[in-house]
Design a protein around this motif. Structure first.
Motif, mmCIF file in Angstrom:
data_model
loop_
_atom_site.group_PDB
_atom_site.id
_atom_site.type_symbol
_atom_site.label_atom_id
_atom_site.label_comp_id
_atom_site.label_asym_id
_atom_site.label_seq_id
_atom_site.Cartn_x
_atom_site.Cartn_y
_atom_site.Cartn_z
ATOM 1 N N ILE A 121 0.860 -1.187 0.000
ATOM 2 C CA ILE A 121 0.000 0.000 0.000
ATOM 3 C C ILE A 121 0.892 1.233 0.000
ATOM 4 C CG2 ILE A 121 -1.808 -1.223 1.247
ATOM 5 C CD1 ILE A 121 -1.121 0.704 3.624
ATOM 6 N N HIS A 122 0.358 2.331 -0.535
ATOM 7 C CA HIS A 122 1.183 3.522 -0.697
ATOM 8 C C HIS A 122 0.317 4.764 -0.602
ATOM 9 C CE1 HIS A 122 4.915 5.384 -1.991
ATOM 10 N NE2 HIS A 122 4.214 6.179 -2.780
ATOM 11 N N PRO A 123 0.673 5.761 0.226
ATOM 12 C CA PRO A 123 1.786 5.761 1.177
ATOM 13 C C PRO A 123 1.498 4.830 2.352
ATOM 14 C CG PRO A 123 0.459 7.725 1.461
ATOM 15 C CD PRO A 123 -0.098 7.024 0.257
ATOM 16 N N GLN A 124 2.495 4.634 3.198
ATOM 17 C CA GLN A 124 2.335 3.703 4.306
ATOM 18 C C GLN A 124 1.746 4.433 5.517
ATOM 19 O OE1 GLN A 124 5.850 3.667 2.713
ATOM 20 N NE2 GLN A 124 4.445 2.691 1.262
ATOM 21 N N ARG A 125 0.697 3.830 6.080
ATOM 22 C CA ARG A 125 0.101 4.374 7.300
ATOM 23 C C ARG A 125 0.274 3.359 8.435
ATOM 24 N NH1 ARG A 125 -4.109 3.068 3.808
ATOM 25 N NH2 ARG A 125 -5.474 1.393 4.549
ATOM 26 N N GLU A 126 0.119 3.835 9.645
ATOM 27 C CA GLU A 126 0.460 3.016 10.816
ATOM 28 C C GLU A 126 -0.375 1.741 10.936
ATOM 29 O OE1 GLU A 126 1.676 7.247 11.749
ATOM 30 O OE2 GLU A 126 -0.060 6.283 10.822
ATOM 31 N N GLY A 127 -1.587 1.748 10.406
ATOM 32 C CA GLY A 127 -2.434 0.561 10.512
ATOM 33 C C GLY A 127 -2.050 -0.572 9.581
ATOM 34 N N TYR A 128 -1.127 -0.309 8.657
ATOM 35 C CA TYR A 128 -0.685 -1.345 7.708
ATOM 36 C C TYR A 128 0.293 -2.279 8.403
ATOM 37 C CZ TYR A 128 1.614 -3.389 3.591
ATOM 38 O OH TYR A 128 2.149 -4.252 2.667
ATOM 39 N N TRP A 129 0.079 -3.597 8.279
ATOM 40 C CA TRP A 129 0.886 -4.575 9.010
ATOM 41 C C TRP A 129 2.180 -4.967 8.297
ATOM 42 C CZ3 TRP A 129 -3.461 -8.447 10.890
ATOM 43 C CH2 TRP A 129 -4.235 -7.790 11.868
ATOM 44 N N GLY A 130 2.310 -4.572 7.049
ATOM 45 C CA GLY A 130 3.581 -4.792 6.372
ATOM 46 C C GLY A 130 3.621 -6.007 5.471
ATOM 47 N N HIS A 131 4.669 -6.057 4.669
ATOM 48 C CA HIS A 131 4.913 -7.127 3.698
ATOM 49 C C HIS A 131 6.407 -7.440 3.764
ATOM 50 C CE1 HIS A 131 5.481 -8.377 -0.727
ATOM 51 N NE2 HIS A 131 4.882 -9.376 -0.099
ATOM 52 N N MET A 235 7.238 8.953 11.328
ATOM 53 C CA MET A 235 7.942 10.231 11.244
ATOM 54 C C MET A 235 8.882 10.207 10.052
ATOM 55 S SD MET A 235 8.644 11.623 15.070
ATOM 56 C CE MET A 235 7.217 11.947 16.119
ATOM 57 N N GLY A 236 8.634 11.119 9.144
ATOM 58 C CA GLY A 236 9.444 11.219 7.939
ATOM 59 C C GLY A 236 8.896 12.349 7.093
ATOM 60 N N ASN A 237 9.535 12.581 5.986
ATOM 61 C CA ASN A 237 9.084 13.631 5.072
ATOM 62 C C ASN A 237 8.220 12.989 3.985
ATOM 63 O OD1 ASN A 237 8.842 15.718 3.146
ATOM 64 N ND2 ASN A 237 10.783 16.607 3.826
ATOM 65 N N PRO A 238 6.962 13.422 3.824
ATOM 66 C CA PRO A 238 6.084 12.785 2.845
ATOM 67 C C PRO A 238 6.381 13.151 1.394
ATOM 68 C CG PRO A 238 4.925 14.580 3.917
ATOM 69 C CD PRO A 238 6.259 14.469 4.608
ATOM 70 N N VAL A 239 7.346 14.043 1.157
ATOM 71 C CA VAL A 239 7.687 14.422 -0.221
ATOM 72 C C VAL A 239 8.510 13.292 -0.842
ATOM 73 C CG1 VAL A 239 8.856 16.077 -1.715
ATOM 74 C CG2 VAL A 239 7.653 16.875 0.345
ATOM 75 N N GLU A 240 7.953 12.658 -1.866
ATOM 76 C CA GLU A 240 8.542 11.460 -2.477
ATOM 77 C C GLU A 240 9.437 11.854 -3.649
ATOM 78 O OE1 GLU A 240 6.741 7.085 -3.802
ATOM 79 O OE2 GLU A 240 5.512 8.891 -3.929
ATOM 80 N N ILE A 241 10.565 11.170 -3.804
ATOM 81 C CA ILE A 241 11.497 11.444 -4.900
ATOM 82 C C ILE A 241 12.096 10.116 -5.362
ATOM 83 C CG2 ILE A 241 13.412 11.841 -3.279
ATOM 84 C CD1 ILE A 241 14.559 13.885 -5.238
ATOM 85 N N THR A 278 -0.141 11.834 8.793
ATOM 86 C CA THR A 278 -1.357 12.472 9.303
ATOM 87 C C THR A 278 -1.440 12.379 10.821
ATOM 88 O OG1 THR A 278 -2.515 11.914 7.251
ATOM 89 C CG2 THR A 278 -3.871 12.495 9.148
ATOM 90 N N LEU A 279 -1.126 11.199 11.372
ATOM 91 C CA LEU A 279 -1.239 10.988 12.817
ATOM 92 C C LEU A 279 -0.278 11.896 13.583
ATOM 93 C CD1 LEU A 279 -2.576 9.380 15.090
ATOM 94 C CD2 LEU A 279 -0.800 7.628 14.788
ATOM 95 N N ALA A 280 0.972 11.994 13.109
ATOM 96 C CA ALA A 280 1.952 12.865 13.779
ATOM 97 C C ALA A 280 1.509 14.321 13.726
ATOM 98 C CB ALA A 280 3.323 12.697 13.132
ATOM 99 N N HIS A 281 0.948 14.721 12.601
ATOM 100 C CA HIS A 281 0.505 16.103 12.442
ATOM 101 C C HIS A 281 -0.679 16.413 13.353
ATOM 102 C CE1 HIS A 281 -0.001 19.960 10.556
ATOM 103 N NE2 HIS A 281 -1.236 19.663 10.195
ATOM 104 N N GLU A 282 -1.623 15.470 13.422
ATOM 105 C CA GLU A 282 -2.843 15.721 14.196
ATOM 106 C C GLU A 282 -2.603 15.628 15.700
ATOM 107 O OE1 GLU A 282 -5.679 12.930 12.681
ATOM 108 O OE2 GLU A 282 -6.187 14.178 10.935
ATOM 109 N N THR A 283 -1.734 14.720 16.143
ATOM 110 C CA THR A 283 -1.561 14.490 17.583
ATOM 111 C C THR A 283 -0.408 15.287 18.181
ATOM 112 O OG1 THR A 283 -0.177 12.540 17.150
ATOM 113 C CG2 THR A 283 -2.544 12.168 17.497
ATOM 114 N N LEU A 284 0.618 15.571 17.391
ATOM 115 C CA LEU A 284 1.811 16.246 17.907
ATOM 116 C C LEU A 284 2.031 17.629 17.298
ATOM 117 C CD1 LEU A 284 4.296 13.205 17.691
ATOM 118 C CD2 LEU A 284 3.043 13.996 19.726
#
Length: 309
Positions: A121-131, A235-241, A278-284
């Motif tokens: 999934i893209h982008p990755q959110r905290e609820g994703y369990w990974g691959h 925590m990271g920069n969401p600007v993709e390159i 989104t979570l870091a922005h909304e909570t912190l």
């Protein structure tokens, strides 16, 4: 404040920030991938203490807050001794959680975007369990960090320990190890030395790069958050390159005769990596402020001075 891995790239910047905030800091490191040089300028500070110690062994000190950053984070370092890498993540977490339980300290775990593996999934959110490949050459780090998260949440549920889990996406800046195999340091060092810039794969794979000062600010905000905000939190920069775009940016910034050359992509190398913050922005109220070009200029200046070029 106890910082494990405190003489590493991230740890040394965190030591600096906490000292500037007026804290007493105990920096713990076994110098496997960290270096005394990273904190040499702090040794004269009466509120700073440096201790050589391996977190796979118990540590008996008094502390109010623990930042658990100990673990080699670059593929070159963590694949050199994969068994020790897993032990550092797992035994290290057990020992630091035990210390936090005894001293009733808050404890923050520096987890990683690698817990998402090669994401579907893209982008990755905290609820994703990974691959994640559990038996690949990156598993010692990926699965070690995943197990550490499990331990943190079990200590929280079982012992009501105050935990904070942060998933770090690609971070860069001064004091990166010049030979750690990470893409930003690789490209800058190769360009400064006039060598060809090595891109693995066709360069279309993406990353999102966060400057170290932004990340450290996120750590401090997370540690100061309420008890019930445990994370995990990206925590990271969401600007993709793309990696190719990064190489071209570095080459333009440094100049010189370097050319781009392409080699085979390593096993299990993720094709996309972008945090949903989104979570870091909304909570912190946290988001990165330093643009890639600004951060790269500071990082190039650091390596230019270190390599005396």
């Amino acid at each position: 404040m106890l910082i494990t891995g405190g003489a590493g790239f991230l740890g040394s910047h965190l030591c600096e920030r906490l000292l500037n905030d007026g804290c007493d800091v105990l920096c713990v490191d076994n110098f496997y991938s960290g270096t005394r040089d990273n904190v040499a300028h702090l040794l004269s500070n009466p509120r700073f203490e440096l201790l050589r110690h391996d977190v796979t062994f118990p540590l008996y000190v008094e502390t109010d807050e623990i930042y658990n950053l100990a673990c080699p984070a670059s593929p070159i370092h963590y694949q050199r001794d994969p068994v020790q890498t897993t032990k550092t993540s797992v035994h290290g977490a057990i020992n630091m959680l035990g210390l936090a339980k005894r001293t009733k300290a808050k404890i923050l775990q520096a987890s990683t975007s690698e817990v998402y593996g090669d994401p579907e999934i893209h982008p990755q959110r905290e609820g994703y369990w990974g691959h994640v490949n559990p038996i690949g050459i990156r598993s010692c780090y990926d699965e070690g960090k995943r197990c550490a998260e499990t331990l943190f949440f079990d200590y929280h549920r079982q012992h009501q320990l105050e935990i904070k889990v942060v998933r770090i996406f690609n971070t860069y800046g001064p004091r990166m190890h010049p030979n750690d195999g990470r893409v930003v340091s690789n490209f800058i060092v190769q360009a400064l030395c006039g060598e060809n810039i090595t891109i693995y794969g066709d360069g279309s794979q993406t990353r999102s790069f966060c400057y170290v000062d932004d990340l450290i600010d996120g750590f401090v905000r997370m540690m100061a958050s309420p008890f019930d905000l445990t994370g995990p939190i990206n925590m990271g920069n969401p600007v993709e390159i793309t990696i190719k775009e990064l190489a071209e940016t570095v080459l333009k910034m440094v100049g010189g005769p370097s050319k781009l050359i392409f080699q085979a992509l390593p096993q299990d190398d993720p094709k996309q990596r972008q945090p949903d913050i989104t979570l870091a922005h909304e909570t912190l109220g946290w988001q990165p402020n330093i643009k890639l070009e600004q951060g790269l200029e500071k990082t190039v200046a650091y390596f230019r001075a270190r390599l005396e070029i």
